[in-house]
Design an enzyme around this catalytic site. Structure first.
Site, mmCIF file in Angstrom:
data_model
loop_
_atom_site.group_PDB
_atom_site.id
_atom_site.type_symbol
_atom_site.label_atom_id
_atom_site.label_comp_id
_atom_site.label_asym_id
_atom_site.label_seq_id
_atom_site.Cartn_x
_atom_site.Cartn_y
_atom_site.Cartn_z
ATOM 1 N N GLY A 243 18.930 -7.582 3.481
ATOM 2 C CA GLY A 243 18.107 -6.915 4.498
ATOM 3 C C GLY A 243 16.898 -7.770 4.822
ATOM 4 N N HIS B 196 3.385 -0.050 -8.988
ATOM 5 C CA HIS B 196 3.498 -0.440 -7.576
ATOM 6 C C HIS B 196 3.760 0.850 -6.789
ATOM 7 C CE1 HIS B 196 4.238 -2.641 -3.971
ATOM 8 N NE2 HIS B 196 5.494 -2.247 -3.886
HETATM 9 C C1 LAC Z 1 5.664 -2.109 0.020
HETATM 10 C C2 LAC Z 1 7.076 -1.908 -0.419
HETATM 11 C C3 LAC Z 1 7.912 -3.073 -0.056
HETATM 12 O O1 LAC Z 1 4.754 -1.978 -0.802
HETATM 13 O O2 LAC Z 1 7.129 -1.638 -1.771
HETATM 14 O O3 LAC Z 1 5.476 -2.408 1.191
#
Ligand code: LAC
Length: 300
Positions: free
Chosen positions: A11, A176
């Site tokens: 992708g 994250h």
């Molecule tokens: C972001 C996704 C890719 O932080 O995790 O943009």
């Protein structure tokens, strides 16, 4: 030495990563794998056509056959559905977790010496699934998340202070996700506390935490890919060049930062071994509190 890199998922992130790799590293072989054979093959052909400009000697393959990842030195997993508007990263776990665990079984058989980098979300949980399934030495499995968040932070700091990213020293830790740990107290510009240059720091934190979602809200059906793919390429460069760079990545913690058996973003020494060392920086009281909360994400 990094000779063969396989990127699983062709992708936006996977294909852009492939382009960065061809532009920046001299690999012997680059394999793009996607469940959608046409996508992997088409991307590979288009990428090959940059040869006349970039002059690389890399052999490029596009395939839907995972067995082509055999004997890779580095494997990147971008496969999975991207986060769409209104979805949290956790919503993705059901689908992307299963994909990651199936891929890990193949990697274990075909490339037992590879360094594996997770990019799919929810990043820290996918990194954990891979770590547990692969049972590799822990430094050979990592997740790319906090280095992207840190670059996003540098961008905000540049825009607020007018000082080049070169002179800034700042780092994002932890998940994250919107719960990432962004501590303005530890950011410096040429050794001076950031607050000397920027008065209002509150929106810096939320600006970084919600940057991914902000981008999704504009793109709607896809998520960010230029910065995520470059963050991943920089990690592979640090591995390939054995550079001993300190980059924050998600890695399995075994007591470091007071956490056990969870993956989260912490500064790591990156070289040809992958994560060679976890760097334990001294945390402030509020950072300690934030780190404590991380284990809840892994419960249930
Ligand atoms: C972001 C996704 C890719 O932080 O995790 O943009």
């Amino acid at each position: 030495m990094v000779k063969k890199v396989s990127v699983i998922g062709s992708g936006s992130v996977g294909s852009t990563l492939a382009f960065h790799l061809l532009s920046r590293l001299n690999l012997r072989e680059l394999v793009l794998v996607d469940i959608n054979k046409g996508l992997a093959c088409g991307m590979a052909l288009d990428l090959e056509d940059t040869r006349g400009f970039l002059k690389f000697s890399t052999k490029i393959k596009g395939t839907n056959n995972l067995s082509q990842i055999k004997d890779s030195d580095v494997i990147v997993i971008t496969a999975g559905i991207p986060r769409k508007k209104g979805m949290t990263r956790a919503d993705l776990l059901k689908i992307n977790g299963k994909i990651a665990s199936d891929i890990a079984k193949k990697i274990k058989k075909l490339s037992p010496n590879a360094i594996v980098i997770a990019v799919s979300n929810p990043l820290d949980i996918i990194t954990h699934i891979l770590t547990k399934e692969l049972k590799f030495k822990r430094g050979r499995v990592m997740g790319m998340g906090s280095s992207l968040d840190t670059s996003r932070l540098y961008n905000i700091l540049f825009k607020k202070s007018g000082v080049s990213a070169e002179s800034i020293d700042a780092c994002v830790f932890g998940a994250h996700s919107k719960d990432m740990i962004v501590s303005p107290d530890r950011f410096t510009i040429k050794g001076q506390n950031l607050k000397k240059f920027i008065k209002e720091v509150k929106d810096i934190v939320s600006g970084v935490q919600f940057r991914g979602a902000e981008i999704v809200s504009h793109l709607k059906t896809r998520s960010a890919y230029f910065a995520p793919s470059l963050a991943c390429c920089c990690l592979i460069e640090a591995i390939a060049n054995d550079s001993n760079e300190i980059i924050p990545v998600s890695v399995l913690l075994k007591g470091e930062y007071g956490l056990n058996e969870v993956c989260t973003g912490v500064p790591c020494l990156i070289n040809r071994k992958g994560v060679d060392k976890i760097i334990e920086v001294e945390l402030t009281a509020s950072e300690k509190k934030e780190f404590k909360k991380i284990k809840d994400v892994f419960k249930g």
